[in-house]
Design a protein around this motif. Structure first.
Motif, PDB file in Angstrom:
ATOM      1  N   ALA A 257     -14.315  -2.813   3.117  1.00  0.00           N
ATOM      2  CA  ALA A 257     -15.325  -4.165   2.483  1.00  0.00           C
ATOM      3  C   ALA A 257     -16.147  -3.459   1.674  1.00  0.00           C
ATOM      4  O   ALA A 257     -17.152  -4.688   1.387  1.00  0.00           O
ATOM      5  CB  ALA A 257     -15.986  -4.174   3.804  1.00  0.00           C
ATOM      6  N   THR A 258     -16.704  -2.361   1.766  1.00  0.00           N
ATOM      7  CA  THR A 258     -17.382  -1.989   0.320  1.00  0.00           C
ATOM      8  C   THR A 258     -17.042  -1.686  -0.938  1.00  0.00           C
ATOM      9  O   THR A 258     -17.321  -1.538  -2.142  1.00  0.00           O
ATOM     10  CB  THR A 258     -18.397  -1.061   0.942  1.00  0.00           C
ATOM     11  N   GLY A 259     -15.674  -2.420  -1.080  1.00  0.00           N
ATOM     12  CA  GLY A 259     -15.273  -2.926  -2.517  1.00  0.00           C
ATOM     13  C   GLY A 259     -13.939  -1.424  -2.819  1.00  0.00           C
ATOM     14  O   GLY A 259     -13.819  -1.588  -4.059  1.00  0.00           O
ATOM     15  N   GLN A 260     -13.526  -0.392  -2.380  1.00  0.00           N
ATOM     16  CA  GLN A 260     -13.225   0.783  -2.552  1.00  0.00           C
ATOM     17  C   GLN A 260     -11.868   0.898  -2.289  1.00  0.00           C
ATOM     18  O   GLN A 260     -11.298   0.131  -1.077  1.00  0.00           O
ATOM     19  CB  GLN A 260     -13.515   1.597  -2.463  1.00  0.00           C
ATOM     20  N   VAL A 261     -10.529   1.009  -3.338  1.00  0.00           N
ATOM     21  CA  VAL A 261      -9.275   1.752  -2.709  1.00  0.00           C
ATOM     22  C   VAL A 261      -8.923   3.384  -2.416  1.00  0.00           C
ATOM     23  O   VAL A 261      -9.227   3.713  -3.303  1.00  0.00           O
ATOM     24  CB  VAL A 261      -8.367   0.931  -3.458  1.00  0.00           C
ATOM     25  N   ILE A 262      -9.722   3.715  -1.331  1.00  0.00           N
ATOM     26  CA  ILE A 262      -9.599   4.729  -1.266  1.00  0.00           C
ATOM     27  C   ILE A 262      -7.442   5.342  -0.847  1.00  0.00           C
ATOM     28  O   ILE A 262      -7.089   5.002   0.440  1.00  0.00           O
ATOM     29  CB  ILE A 262      -9.976   5.788   0.436  1.00  0.00           C
ATOM     30  N   VAL A 263      -7.034   6.017  -1.405  1.00  0.00           N
ATOM     31  CA  VAL A 263      -5.895   6.967  -0.637  1.00  0.00           C
ATOM     32  C   VAL A 263      -5.518   8.098  -1.181  1.00  0.00           C
ATOM     33  O   VAL A 263      -6.385   8.742  -1.212  1.00  0.00           O
ATOM     34  CB  VAL A 263      -5.131   6.644  -2.346  1.00  0.00           C
ATOM     35  N   VAL A 264      -4.998   8.755   0.410  1.00  0.00           N
ATOM     36  CA  VAL A 264      -5.173  10.123   0.867  1.00  0.00           C
ATOM     37  C   VAL A 264      -3.851  10.985   1.077  1.00  0.00           C
ATOM     38  O   VAL A 264      -3.083   9.751   1.660  1.00  0.00           O
ATOM     39  CB  VAL A 264      -5.907   9.473   2.659  1.00  0.00           C
ATOM     40  N   ASP A 265      -4.117  11.632   1.223  1.00  0.00           N
ATOM     41  CA  ASP A 265      -2.863  12.204   0.507  1.00  0.00           C
ATOM     42  C   ASP A 265      -2.179  13.078   2.912  1.00  0.00           C
ATOM     43  O   ASP A 265      -3.257  12.998   3.028  1.00  0.00           O
ATOM     44  CB  ASP A 265      -2.265  13.221  -0.433  1.00  0.00           C
ATOM     45  N   LEU A 266      -1.090  12.145   3.394  1.00  0.00           N
ATOM     46  CA  LEU A 266      -1.703  12.504   4.760  1.00  0.00           C
ATOM     47  C   LEU A 266      -0.949  13.839   4.622  1.00  0.00           C
ATOM     48  O   LEU A 266      -1.445  14.684   5.756  1.00  0.00           O
ATOM     49  CB  LEU A 266      -0.652  11.699   4.812  1.00  0.00           C
ATOM     50  N   ARG A 267      -1.015  14.994   4.268  1.00  0.00           N
ATOM     51  CA  ARG A 267      -0.254  16.252   3.725  1.00  0.00           C
ATOM     52  C   ARG A 267      -1.558  17.319   3.685  1.00  0.00           C
ATOM     53  O   ARG A 267      -1.601  18.074   4.364  1.00  0.00           O
ATOM     54  CB  ARG A 267       0.510  16.524   3.553  1.00  0.00           C
ATOM     55  N   THR A 268      -1.545  16.726   2.154  1.00  0.00           N
ATOM     56  CA  THR A 268      -2.676  17.365   2.458  1.00  0.00           C
ATOM     57  C   THR A 268      -4.677  17.562   2.384  1.00  0.00           C
ATOM     58  O   THR A 268      -5.946  18.202   2.413  1.00  0.00           O
ATOM     59  CB  THR A 268      -2.675  18.071   0.580  1.00  0.00           C
ATOM     60  N   GLY A 269      -4.901  15.423   2.701  1.00  0.00           N
ATOM     61  CA  GLY A 269      -5.862  15.644   2.649  1.00  0.00           C
ATOM     62  C   GLY A 269      -6.629  14.830   1.840  1.00  0.00           C
ATOM     63  O   GLY A 269      -7.855  14.637   1.834  1.00  0.00           O
ATOM     64  N   SER A 270      -6.618  14.777   0.862  1.00  0.00           N
ATOM     65  CA  SER A 270      -6.945  14.907  -0.661  1.00  0.00           C
ATOM     66  C   SER A 270      -6.957  13.497  -0.729  1.00  0.00           C
ATOM     67  O   SER A 270      -6.382  12.464  -0.274  1.00  0.00           O
ATOM     68  CB  SER A 270      -6.305  15.990  -1.927  1.00  0.00           C
ATOM     69  N   ARG A 271      -8.404  13.306  -1.215  1.00  0.00           N
ATOM     70  CA  ARG A 271      -8.569  11.291  -1.546  1.00  0.00           C
ATOM     71  C   ARG A 271      -9.222  11.348  -2.803  1.00  0.00           C
ATOM     72  O   ARG A 271      -9.306  12.310  -3.621  1.00  0.00           O
ATOM     73  CB  ARG A 271      -9.693  11.010  -0.182  1.00  0.00           C
ATOM     74  N   CYS A 272      -8.383  10.246  -3.374  1.00  0.00           N
ATOM     75  CA  CYS A 272      -9.610   9.428  -4.353  1.00  0.00           C
ATOM     76  C   CYS A 272      -9.827   7.991  -4.632  1.00  0.00           C
ATOM     77  O   CYS A 272      -8.876   7.295  -3.300  1.00  0.00           O
ATOM     78  CB  CYS A 272      -8.558   9.639  -5.888  1.00  0.00           C
ATOM     79  N   THR A 273     -10.701   7.396  -5.033  1.00  0.00           N
ATOM     80  CA  THR A 273     -11.066   6.580  -4.696  1.00  0.00           C
ATOM     81  C   THR A 273     -10.874   5.545  -6.237  1.00  0.00           C
ATOM     82  O   THR A 273     -11.462   5.860  -7.149  1.00  0.00           O
ATOM     83  CB  THR A 273     -12.357   6.428  -3.714  1.00  0.00           C
ATOM     84  N   VAL A 274     -10.480   3.898  -6.492  1.00  0.00           N
ATOM     85  CA  VAL A 274     -10.556   3.104  -6.871  1.00  0.00           C
ATOM     86  C   VAL A 274     -11.939   1.894  -6.437  1.00  0.00           C
ATOM     87  O   VAL A 274     -11.807   1.217  -5.655  1.00  0.00           O
ATOM     88  CB  VAL A 274      -9.790   2.415  -7.506  1.00  0.00           C
ATOM     89  N   ASN A 275     -12.926   1.450  -7.368  1.00  0.00           N
ATOM     90  CA  ASN A 275     -13.961   0.389  -6.708  1.00  0.00           C
ATOM     91  C   ASN A 275     -13.442  -0.692  -7.781  1.00  0.00           C
ATOM     92  O   ASN A 275     -13.117  -0.948  -9.066  1.00  0.00           O
ATOM     93  CB  ASN A 275     -14.904   1.017  -7.916  1.00  0.00           C
TER      94      ASN A 275
END
Length: 304
Positions: free
Chosen positions: A256-274
């Motif tokens: 709801a704050t305007g981001q798409v957050i993609v998370v790798d379920l195996r490593t926990g690494s994340r990135c975001t697109v606003n």
């Protein structure tokens, strides 16, 4: 649908959503872009609660406030619609039919009221699809995932996580062991069960109100053994809505704050697109190389 519709939607129209700090949402996804595919027909009133593709690649958009699920072709042209009361998630079933939750309205959170939430279905191949009720007795159903055998898992903001058999009956024994809404604990650190995806023998569930934008991991064979799949915005709270599987090891979450957050379920690494506006849902586009997101203002955008 969140109960803060008016405030968050107006804020989304008035200004671009600020970036989430990298320490919270993860690094910015490289080479990303956001392009509007479907402008909002009537800003806010045409609130786009959820999206899903059928087998022909047409996009179905749940417009909860207007009690309709609109159909768009690959070019974003409106080509049809079905009437559904307060639609939430819309998903393609293994039989080629589209399934949607109905009753995604905050009034269904009021204690003591009858449980009027439903799952409905329609055939997208029909020129004027007839809507059939598949299941009854839900509270405020929003998120929906359907397995290959037709079993349905619902993120119900009133009842919690609900299992519905292919014949439309609720598996009450399974549901009694699954996470409940309004019953937070050390693992279930929030309320508002919402987005649901299933990968293999595990369901992943988002909570709209969570102290860390937590994604729950629920073993389908033992729903009482719920664990933590990811905390998307920890140490800060967040507001995660719908989810989508990206391949077999990652989840994309709309916030709801305007981001798409993609998370790798195996490593926990994340990135975001606003995306620049409050988001409600996310889906993988038919090309498999981009995501499509719906927003509170009613627009739908492509994220590459």
């Amino acid at each position: 649908m969140r109960t803060t519709i008016a405030l968050s939607a107006v804020m989304g129209l008035a200004m671009a959503v600020p970036s989430v700090p990298e320490a919270v949402a993860g690094p910015i996804c490289g080479r990303s872009s956001v392009r509007v595919l479907i402008p909002a027909p009537v800003p806010v009133v045409s609130w786009a609660e959820n999206i899903g593709y059928d087998r022909d690649g047409d996009l179905w958009v749940s417009r909860t406030l207007q009690n309709v699920i609109d159909r768009y072709d690959a070019h974003g042209r409106h080509v049809g619609a079905v009437r559904v009361h307060a639609p939430g998630s819309v998903r393609l079933g293994p039989d080629g039919r589209m399934y949607a939750t109905s009753g995604d309205n905050p009034i269904n959170m009021v204690p003591g009221l009858p449980l009027t939430g439903r799952i409905v279905s329609f055939d997208p191949a029909e020129r004027k699809p007839a809507v059939t009720t598949i299941a009854r007795g839900l509270g405020m159903p929003n998120g929906l995932a359907i397995t290959a055998d037709g079993t349905m898992y619902v993120g119900d903001s009133n009842l919690g996580v609900v299992k519905v058999r292919k014949n439309g009956t609720i598996d009450r024994a399974w549901t009694a062991r699954a996470p409940k809404n309004l019953a937070p604990n050390r693992v279930v650190n929030g309320t508002g069960m919402n987005g649901v995806v299933v990968s293999g023998d595990t369901a992943y569930v988002a909570m709209t109100s969570s102290l860390s934008s937590r994604i729950l991991r629920i073993p389908l064979s033992a729903p009482e053994r719920v664990g933590v799949a990811a905390d998307l915005t920890a140490p800060l709270p967040g507001s995660v809505d719908d989810l989508a599987l990206v391949g077999d090891r990652a989840i994309a979450a709309a916030t709801a704050t305007g981001q798409v957050i993609v998370v790798d379920l195996r490593t926990g690494s994340r990135c975001t697109v606003n995306a620049g506006r409050p988001l409600t849902s996310v889906a993988v586009a038919p090309d498999g190389r981009s995501l499509v997101v719906a927003s509170e203002d009613g627009s739908v955008a492509v994220v590459r």
